[in-house]
Design a protein around this motif. Structure first.
Motif: not given
Length: 691
Positions: A428, A432, A435, A444, A449, A453
């Protein structure tokens, strides 16, 4: 008297992405020219199809407005000598205005006499200036890309094939690249023919008879209505993406919606792949069920009527089958690639010549993410997942699917990671960590994530800042503004107790450790503070007044959670009414005098009056819980505690002469105010509020 004015530029097919801006530009230039030419007019309507740009102006005056203008010249002192003779300055002014000195009058302005002259200008007939005006509009238009054709040096977005220029029923005569203006427009390339226009007002209806819906809004309404009818008939949910609708809108002149099917076996491929292939390659709208699951159908818009739609559908199905077969091949082949082999290929992909390869970037992301995890004191399991997700977050860049569809980076990474046996949190996070991809994208949803990120985005920003790539004006080729805004939003949405300076220091230290830096860390940090300050200000401005934003940012924005909480609390208080206004006025009285204090020290033995003892006691009473509320990022509680000082501050100023003759007493009172002011300014600079 007035007439309608029509100007149509007929072209070879123009790229759809250029047409909206070109249509608006033509309208703006026409309105500007009419105003500059002193021509009154009615409604202005712009049109565009793949083969034309046009503007129709209602009720254009047949003659320019007459004008009288009073022009100010030099003063009498400069304009005349002692004998009353006109000076060179006055005579030059007369020549410049096209008048004789006898027409001068004197008027007084602010106690000084000046020459004035009244100029009259008689309007000319509109027909006499239209050709030159339309040529100037045409020549001044700009496009992202231009081209030349034939032996002409003239540049335009696409070759000009015909021009319609009508004032009422009269042709406006001019020529461009061998094309003479006239009253003949062209209909749909296959369904229509050339058609003569008897008058400008007939433009839309004549083209409608030639299978061209020239009004953009009308075409859009037709497309949406046909899609809606089809969806209701079939019990489908047809996904209409705004940018795809915009493109299709400018690919057709007569829109007709139709649907086709594809082999359901392709649904074994992730639906994001199928949808992307349909949208990006074929400009199709995907069909979903009520649960949002892709169905084996597609919807497209034909540039033509409803004749032989079954044949058109079969042709589209054949093309789509080939596209989806390619996608299936890429998908199957990609799954043969092991993640460790994909990661080794990242070493040969250059991220930036001064920042190394994508492999180098991944190593920096891992270090930044690990240190962010340490600062957040995350659990051991989360720590392992963050490290693994950071290690593999870019592996899908070397897959065939992402090479074909770059917009699927992360999407394919999540799918391939899951199929390769990675745990759900890691898979996941691979998706993410990209994002938010845009202002409208989701943030996220997981902690893992979110951390990766932030690490990825911060690595790019610090790397770019370290080599002098800092966005200025509208230039931002690496989307650093969007990425920094994403970091701020993630910190806020996940309530991460991290300050921006912590994030900056971690990223700068990692870059310093792993690569040679052209700029000093202190320089980069200063630029980052200014850059992120603007992002925080933008975030706050979405819900708060500009003065409230300025006030809380002046107290510091390093702690995003704190500044957002303080801003929201202050905004609520400002909206609460006049009672808070008087509270702020008392704070500002403290601040204004505190500026004169030699220090913020207070000697209790020098507090003589009861009211100053009362104020000091009130401050000591709220100081500790107030600072605790700030530390807990509870802006509402902190402001509520500060407001308790209002009565004591008011009594103090009503009863005590702060600037006492005794220097020690004066400095002690100023010190008390300075101490309180220092506390106030940890919340906001209340002087910045505007009532």
């Amino acid at each position: 008297m007035s007439k309608d004015l029509l100007f149509e530029i007929g072209l070879e097919e123009v790229p759809a992405r250029f047409l909206r801006a070109a249509m608006d530009q033509l309208k703006d230039k026409m309105v500007h020219w009419l105003e500059q030419s002193r021509l009154s007019h009615g409604e202005v309507q712009a049109y565009a199809t793949p083969r034309r740009l046009a503007v129709l102006v209602k009720d254009v005056a047949e003659k320019q407005d007459d004008v009288e203008e009073e022009v100010k010249g030099p003063s009498r002192k400069i304009a005349q000598d002692v004998n009353g003779n006109w000076s060179k300055a006055a005579l030059g002014f007369a020549r410049g205005q096209g008048v004789e000195p006898e027409q001068f009058i004197f008027k007084e302005l602010n106690g000084v006499e000046y020459i004035y002259v009244t100029k009259s200008s008689t309007g000319v007939h509109t027909a006499s200036i239209l050709a030159e005006g339309l040529m100037s509009i045409l020549s001044s238009m700009t496009f992202p890309k231009n081209m030349r054709w034939g032996s002409y040096d003239y540049k335009f977005v696409r070759p000009i094939r015909w021009i319609v220029a009508l004032f009422g029923s009269d042709v406006i005569d001019f020529e461009v690249t061998g094309v003479k203006s006239g009253n003949v427009t062209r209909g749909h390339r296959f369904l229509g023919t050339d058609a003569a226009l008897g008058e400008a007002a007939a433009y839309q209806e004549v083209l409608r008879s030639q299978h061209v819906i020239v009004d953009v809004k009308e075409r859009e309404a037709m497309i949406l209505e046909q899609i809606k009818s089809l969806a209701e008939e079939k019990k489908w949910k047809i996904a209409i993406k705004g940018d795809l609708l915009e493109e299709v809108l400018f690919l057709v002149e007569t829109p007709t919606v139709l649907f086709g099917t594809f082999d359901p076996s392709f649904l074994n491929i992730p639906q994001e792949v199928l949808i992307t292939s349909m949208r990006e390659h074929q400009r199709y709208f995907p069909v979903l069920d009520e649960q949002g699951k892709l169905l084996p159908f597609f919807v497209t818009v034909r540039n033509g009527n409803n004749a032989s739609l079954d044949v058109i559908a079969k042709g589209n199905e054949k093309v789509l089958r080939a596209r989806l077969s390619d996608a299936k091949f890429f998908y199957d082949e990609d799954q043969k690639l092991q993640i460790k082999n994909a990661l080794s290929k990242l070493e040969s992909i250059v991220f930036h010549e001064e920042m190394g390869t994508v492999g180098d970037k991944v190593r920096r992301i891992r270090k930044i993410a690990d240190q962010l995890g340490d600062a957040l004191q995350i659990s051991g399991t989360d720590r392992e997942n963050v490290s693994r997700a950071a290690d593999i977050c870019k592996f899908d860049l070397v897959t065939q699917m992402v090479y074909e569809f770059p917009e699927l980076q992360g999407v394919m990474g999540e799918d391939y990671a899951r199929k390769a046996g990675e745990n759900e949190a890691v898979a996941k996070a691979v998706f993410e960590h990209y994002q938010p991809r845009s202002a409208s994208d989701d943030l996220p949803s997981t902690l893992v994530g979110s951390i990766v990120s932030i690490a990825d985005k911060m690595d790019t920003i610090v790397g770019c800042f370290s080599i002098g790539i800092i966005p200025t004006g509208s230039q931002d080729p690496y989307a650093l503004r969007r990425q920094s805004q994403g970091i701020v939003q993630i910190l806020l949405s996940k309530q991460m107790p991290l300050t921006l300076s912590q994030v900056f220091n971690i990223a700068i230290n990692v870059h310093t450790e792993l690569r040679e830096m052209k700029r000093q860390g202190s320089e980069i940090r200063k630029d980052l503070e200014e850059f992120f300050g603007l992002r925080v200000k933008k975030l706050l401005s979405e819900n708060q007044r500009y003065d409230v934003v300025d006030a809380v940012i002046a107290a510091g924005f390093d702690d995003v959670l704190s500044v957002v909480s303080r801003g929201a609390s202050l905004m609520n208080a400002v909206n609460s009414g006049d009672d808070f206004k008087t509270t702020v006025e008392s704070f500002n009285r403290v601040s204004n005098l505190a500026a004169k204090a030699p220090s913020a020290a207070v000697n209790e033995s020098l507090l003589q009056e009861e009211v100053e003892k009362e104020l000091y006691a009130a401050w000591l009473n709220v100081q500790k819980p107030y600072l605790s509320a700030l530390e807990e990022r509870d802006g509402g509680k902190a402001l509520e505690l500060l407001a308790q000082l209002k009565a004591s501050i008011t009594h103090f100023f009503d009863s005590v002469m702060v600037m006492a003759e005794d220097e020690k007493i004066r400095d002690n009172r100023l010190g008390l105010l300075a101490q309180i002011d220092q506390g106030l300014k940890q919340f906001a600079d209340f002087n910045k509020l505007v009532w």
